[in-house]
Design a protein around this motif. Structure first.
Motif, PDB file in Angstrom:
ATOM      1  N   ASP A   5      12.322  33.924   4.265  1.00  0.00           N
ATOM      2  CA  ASP A   5      11.459  35.061   4.231  1.00  0.00           C
ATOM      3  C   ASP A   5      12.163  36.245   4.870  1.00  0.00           C
ATOM      4  O   ASP A   5      11.611  37.604   4.491  1.00  0.00           O
ATOM      5  CB  ASP A   5      10.139  34.925   4.578  1.00  0.00           C
ATOM      6  N   TYR A   6      13.135  36.002   5.539  1.00  0.00           N
ATOM      7  CA  TYR A   6      13.550  37.069   6.325  1.00  0.00           C
ATOM      8  C   TYR A   6      14.996  37.794   5.759  1.00  0.00           C
ATOM      9  O   TYR A   6      15.604  38.497   6.100  1.00  0.00           O
ATOM     10  CB  TYR A   6      13.959  37.009   7.628  1.00  0.00           C
ATOM     11  N   ALA A   7      15.360  37.075   4.652  1.00  0.00           N
ATOM     12  CA  ALA A   7      16.779  37.528   4.097  1.00  0.00           C
ATOM     13  C   ALA A   7      16.861  38.741   3.534  1.00  0.00           C
ATOM     14  O   ALA A   7      15.882  39.296   2.926  1.00  0.00           O
ATOM     15  CB  ALA A   7      17.273  36.409   2.851  1.00  0.00           C
ATOM     16  N   LYS A   8      17.730  39.509   3.593  1.00  0.00           N
ATOM     17  CA  LYS A   8      18.154  40.854   3.063  1.00  0.00           C
ATOM     18  C   LYS A   8      18.640  40.582   1.922  1.00  0.00           C
ATOM     19  O   LYS A   8      19.827  40.627   1.627  1.00  0.00           O
ATOM     20  CB  LYS A   8      18.788  41.646   4.314  1.00  0.00           C
ATOM     21  N   LYS A   9      17.795  40.693   0.868  1.00  0.00           N
ATOM     22  CA  LYS A   9      18.162  40.201  -0.316  1.00  0.00           C
ATOM     23  C   LYS A   9      19.327  41.210  -1.195  1.00  0.00           C
ATOM     24  O   LYS A   9      20.216  40.551  -2.108  1.00  0.00           O
ATOM     25  CB  LYS A   9      16.869  40.072  -1.388  1.00  0.00           C
ATOM     26  N   LYS A  10      19.309  42.509  -0.768  1.00  0.00           N
ATOM     27  CA  LYS A  10      20.462  43.433  -1.285  1.00  0.00           C
ATOM     28  C   LYS A  10      21.635  43.415  -0.633  1.00  0.00           C
ATOM     29  O   LYS A  10      22.554  44.266  -0.996  1.00  0.00           O
ATOM     30  CB  LYS A  10      19.631  44.648  -1.707  1.00  0.00           C
ATOM     31  N   LYS A  11      21.618  42.710   0.533  1.00  0.00           N
ATOM     32  CA  LYS A  11      22.764  42.871   1.362  1.00  0.00           C
ATOM     33  C   LYS A  11      23.791  41.620   1.373  1.00  0.00           C
ATOM     34  O   LYS A  11      24.624  41.493   2.250  1.00  0.00           O
ATOM     35  CB  LYS A  11      22.558  43.146   2.701  1.00  0.00           C
ATOM     36  N   ILE A  12      23.524  40.661   0.514  1.00  0.00           N
ATOM     37  CA  ILE A  12      24.262  39.432   0.479  1.00  0.00           C
ATOM     38  C   ILE A  12      25.590  39.876  -0.042  1.00  0.00           C
ATOM     39  O   ILE A  12      25.901  40.430  -0.727  1.00  0.00           O
ATOM     40  CB  ILE A  12      23.554  38.499  -0.478  1.00  0.00           C
ATOM     41  N   TYR A  13      26.605  39.187   0.749  1.00  0.00           N
ATOM     42  CA  TYR A  13      28.120  39.130   0.117  1.00  0.00           C
ATOM     43  C   TYR A  13      28.798  37.712   0.146  1.00  0.00           C
ATOM     44  O   TYR A  13      28.327  36.765   0.892  1.00  0.00           O
ATOM     45  CB  TYR A  13      28.882  40.316   0.810  1.00  0.00           C
ATOM     46  N   VAL A  14      29.797  37.830  -0.619  1.00  0.00           N
ATOM     47  CA  VAL A  14      30.702  36.566  -0.690  1.00  0.00           C
ATOM     48  C   VAL A  14      32.140  36.959   0.090  1.00  0.00           C
ATOM     49  O   VAL A  14      32.635  38.047  -0.235  1.00  0.00           O
ATOM     50  CB  VAL A  14      31.024  36.414  -2.073  1.00  0.00           C
ATOM     51  N   LEU A  15      32.379  36.196   1.032  1.00  0.00           N
ATOM     52  CA  LEU A  15      33.663  36.459   1.643  1.00  0.00           C
ATOM     53  C   LEU A  15      34.943  35.512   0.937  1.00  0.00           C
ATOM     54  O   LEU A  15      34.479  34.277   0.717  1.00  0.00           O
ATOM     55  CB  LEU A  15      33.643  35.811   3.085  1.00  0.00           C
ATOM     56  N   ARG A  16      35.623  36.166   0.320  1.00  0.00           N
ATOM     57  CA  ARG A  16      36.773  35.504  -0.209  1.00  0.00           C
ATOM     58  C   ARG A  16      38.297  35.446   0.316  1.00  0.00           C
ATOM     59  O   ARG A  16      38.593  36.866   0.505  1.00  0.00           O
ATOM     60  CB  ARG A  16      36.890  35.587  -1.894  1.00  0.00           C
ATOM     61  N   THR A  17      39.116  34.504   0.547  1.00  0.00           N
ATOM     62  CA  THR A  17      40.401  35.105   0.931  1.00  0.00           C
ATOM     63  C   THR A  17      41.355  34.880  -0.249  1.00  0.00           C
ATOM     64  O   THR A  17      41.445  33.871  -0.815  1.00  0.00           O
ATOM     65  CB  THR A  17      40.816  34.306   1.986  1.00  0.00           C
ATOM     66  N   GLU A  18      42.077  35.694  -0.449  1.00  0.00           N
ATOM     67  CA  GLU A  18      43.417  35.891  -1.519  1.00  0.00           C
ATOM     68  C   GLU A  18      44.348  36.467  -0.973  1.00  0.00           C
ATOM     69  O   GLU A  18      44.683  37.556  -0.608  1.00  0.00           O
ATOM     70  CB  GLU A  18      42.855  36.546  -2.613  1.00  0.00           C
ATOM     71  N   GLY A  19      45.701  35.575  -1.176  1.00  0.00           N
ATOM     72  CA  GLY A  19      46.795  36.095  -0.664  1.00  0.00           C
ATOM     73  C   GLY A  19      46.969  36.647   0.968  1.00  0.00           C
ATOM     74  O   GLY A  19      47.716  37.582   1.148  1.00  0.00           O
ATOM     75  N   GLY A  20      46.342  35.827   1.619  1.00  0.00           N
ATOM     76  CA  GLY A  20      46.269  36.273   2.990  1.00  0.00           C
ATOM     77  C   GLY A  20      45.235  37.302   3.527  1.00  0.00           C
ATOM     78  O   GLY A  20      45.056  37.632   4.714  1.00  0.00           O
ATOM     79  N   ARG A  21      44.569  37.768   2.532  1.00  0.00           N
ATOM     80  CA  ARG A  21      43.721  38.943   2.864  1.00  0.00           C
ATOM     81  C   ARG A  21      42.348  38.350   2.423  1.00  0.00           C
ATOM     82  O   ARG A  21      41.881  37.773   1.610  1.00  0.00           O
ATOM     83  CB  ARG A  21      43.976  40.254   1.939  1.00  0.00           C
TER      84      ARG A  21
END
Length: 210
Positions: free
Chosen positions: A161-177
Motif C-alpha cells: 500500500d505504501y509503494a511509490k508507483k511512479k518512482k519504480i526503477y530497474v538497476l542494470r549493469t552493462e559493461g561495468g556501468r
C-alpha cells in the motif's frame, strides 16, 4: 415378395461388417490413438527461450535407451554436463530444444536407431532477478521465462500500500556501468508508456521505493 435381408454369412470373405470402419492394411487403429496425430510436447520445465546456465540441473531422457539417459546433471561453471556415452557436452547458453538437438546429433554416433531425446530443467538457479522495497515478496526471483517488469512485480505478489508507483526503477549493469531504467506502474497499467515495461535480464534489480 417379403424377402428378408441377407444374413451376415452372405457377406464376401474379408469384407467389413456394416457399420464397422474400414481397416487399413488389415489392422484397426489402437484404442486411444488418432492416426497421424502429432506427438504431444513434453514439459521441459522452462520456456522455449530459456537459456541454460551454470548451476541448472537437467534431466536427459533418451527414449528406450536407459543407458544413454541421465538425471541430476548439474551444469558446471565451464558450461558442461557429463553424460553417459558422450562424456562432456557444452550446454550453457543453449535453449533446452537446442540442447536436445546437440545431444541427438552426438548420440547418433553411438546408437543404432535415431535417438529420441528430451532435455528437461529440473532445477533452475542460474538466472535470477532481485526485488527490493515495497513489494510483498522481496528477494531473488528465478528468471525462468521472458519476463517484463510488470510480470515480475506480479510474481512478487504485487505492490504494498505504501509503494511509490511512479518512482519504480530497474538497476542494470552493462559493461561495468550501472544504469537506472525508470518504470511508471500507473502509466503502464493504463496502457500508456508501454516502452517502460522492458524485458528483464539476469542480474536486474527492481527497486520499489516506499
Amino acid at each position: 415378395a417379403g424377402s428378408s435381408p441377407p444374413s451376415t454369412g452372405d457377406a464376401a470373405p474379408g469384407a467389413p461388417m456394416p457399420g464397422t470402419p474400414a481397416r487399413e492394411g488389415g489392422k484397426t487403429p489402437a484404442a486411444g490413438t488418432i492416426p497421424g496425430a502429432a506427438k504431444p510436447e513434453p514439459d521441459r520445465g522452462a520456456s522455449d527461450d530459456y537459456q541454460i546456465g551454470a548451476g541448472d540441473v537437467l534431466l536427459v531422457s533418451v527414449w528406450k535407451e536407459p543407458d544413454a539417459s541421465a538425471a541430476g546433471l548439474v551444469v558446471r561453471n565451464d558450461g558442461k554436463i557429463t553424460m553417459p556415452l558422450l562424456k562432456d557436452v557444452v550446454v550453457a547458453g543453449l535453449t533446452l530444444r537446442q540442447a536436445e538437438k546437440l545431444i541427438t546429433e552426438q548420440l547418433t554416433k553411438y546408437l543404432t536407431a535415431p535417438p529420441d531425446v528430451v532435455v528437461m530443467a529440473t532445477a533452475i538457479t542460474s538466472q535470477k532477478i532481485y526485488m527490493i522495497g515495497a513489494v510483498k515478496h522481496e528477494g531473488p526471483m528465478q528468471l525462468t521465462f521472458r519476463m517484463n517488469v510488470l510480470q515480475a512485480l506480479s510474481e512478487a505478489g504485487g505492490l504494498t500500500d505504501y509503494a511509490k508507483k511512479k518512482k519504480i526503477y530497474v538497476l542494470r549493469t552493462e559493461g561495468g556501468r550501472e544504469f537506472r531504467l525508470p518504470f511508471d506502474y500507473t502509466a503502464v497499467l493504463k496502457g500508456t508508456h508501454m516502452e517502460l515495461n522492458i524485458v528483464l535480464r539476469p542480474g536486474d534489480t527492481i527497486v520499489v521505493p516506499h
